[in-house]
Every structure is written in structure tokens, then in C-alpha cells.
Write a protein that holds these residues in place. Sequence first.
Motif, PDB file in Angstrom:
ATOM      1  N   VAL A  75       0.840  -1.196   0.000  1.00 52.34           N
ATOM      2  CA  VAL A  75       0.000   0.000   0.000  1.00 52.34           C
ATOM      3  C   VAL A  75       0.877   1.249   0.000  1.00 52.34           C
ATOM      4  N   ILE A  76       0.571   2.163  -0.895  1.00 47.22           N
ATOM      5  CA  ILE A  76       1.248   3.456  -0.955  1.00 47.22           C
ATOM      6  C   ILE A  76       0.308   4.478  -0.320  1.00 47.22           C
ATOM      7  N   LEU A  77       0.634   4.906   0.874  1.00 46.93           N
ATOM      8  CA  LEU A  77      -0.224   5.822   1.632  1.00 46.93           C
ATOM      9  C   LEU A  77       0.130   7.269   1.315  1.00 46.93           C
ATOM     10  N   ILE A  78      -0.898   8.074   1.092  1.00 46.18           N
ATOM     11  CA  ILE A  78      -0.701   9.507   0.842  1.00 46.18           C
ATOM     12  C   ILE A  78      -1.632  10.276   1.767  1.00 46.18           C
ATOM     13  N   TYR A  79      -1.040  11.050   2.660  1.00 43.36           N
ATOM     14  CA  TYR A  79      -1.833  11.861   3.585  1.00 43.36           C
ATOM     15  C   TYR A  79      -2.054  13.240   2.987  1.00 43.36           C
ATOM     16  N   ILE A  80      -3.316  13.647   2.880  1.00 37.99           N
ATOM     17  CA  ILE A  80      -3.663  14.972   2.362  1.00 37.99           C
ATOM     18  C   ILE A  80      -3.839  15.919   3.544  1.00 37.99           C
TER      19      ILE A  80
END
Length: 228
Positions: free
Chosen positions: A145-150
Motif C-alpha cells: 500500500v502506498i499511503l498519501i496523507y492529504i
Amino acid sequence: MNKKKGYIIELFGLPGSGKSTISKIIKEELRKENIVFIEPKRKLDKEYNCLSRYIFKIYYTIISILLYNVKIIPLIFEVIKLNHGKIMIKQLINVCYTLYFYKIKDNFILDEGIVQALVSASYSKKIDDLNLLFSKLPSNVFEKVILIYINIDVSICCERVLNRKDGKSRVDRIKNKKVLNFQLSCQKEFFNNIKNNLKYYEIDNSNDIPIKRLYSICNQIINNDLIP
């Protein structure tokens, strides 16, 4: 031909932070390099009515429970303990249905992944409750999983939520600005807490969408440099 298989790009952050818009940009940028990611939840929302969506979610919830077997039971128990009545059923389905995609060997992009689902399941609860839910996740859920926090300023997010007409989160029902600001601040505290235990990219979307930052992340994904 798709160059990658079995990855999930998961965006998480406050309601109104721009997750859906940013997911579209990332999806299209990767498609240019022949890396195809599917938005399964968005497709379900667009192509089926409310009843059909609910039936599909129940079906995939059952499949998810079968796929994870006993590994998902501790998480199910904790979600049930934190919620009651119709809300409990809704949150339970949301968590299990979302986890289904983490077992399938295809490329998905989720603007409402398991991080978002667990934050929703612990809505108006304590941070310790959220941490407990995370501790009950089946092992290796985040393996590919590639997590991206906005990230976004709460006051800006508050204005966006108040002005949007198609929002579906619980905070969209709040019309009092002070109450909404308080709820969003609490949620941001939750996100800040769980970030400490996750490897993730971060995008600040308080002003204009940071296109260069998005392209940089996409290039890292394309070149297999997937660790933030």
C-alpha cells in the motif's frame, strides 16, 4: 500492458481535503506510463443505485470475512464494541468491504481506504480506541500500500465542507461552523496520531493543488521507489 500488479494507492485525510480530486490526477498521470489503477468505490457509486450498492457491499463484506478468516475476527469485535445499532452495522460493513480490496491482486486507488474506514468507525471516540482498531488489523495489510496523507488547514477544510453540496461524510450534515470546526479538529488530531505508525507521503492541499509534488510521487511509484 500494466507494469505493476497488486498495489493500492490509499489517500487519507479530512473530509473536504481534496482526496477525490487528487486521486483522479494521480490515476491519470500513472495511466500515461501504462500503469493502470482502478477506482472501485467510485465506480460502484456511479454505476449503481443505493440499494444495489448496499447489496454489493454486503456481498464483498462476506467475501472479505471468508478471505481473512479468523484474522479479521478481533477487528470485527472491536468495531462492534465501539458502535451501536444501525451505525454499528454500517461501520462493520464499511471496514470489511474496504479490506476486501487489500486481498485482490489488482491495482486500486482508494480515496476511502482502510485508514479512513477505521477513523470513521471510531468517530467521536477516543484516540486510544482508534489505536486499538489499528492494532487489530490483519497482519501485512499495508504491505503493498502506498499511503498519501492529504494535509489541510482545518479552517479551509471547514469552509469547503460547508460549501459543497455532494458530500457524503457525517460531517457534511453539520451546518454549525463552530461545531464543524471542532469535529474536524478532533479528526485531524486522530490523523496526526496514527501517522506516527505509518509510512506515507504527505501533500499539503491548503491552497492550490500541489501538482509538482503529485508528479514527484507518481515518478517514484513509476520507478519502484515506493518508500516515502
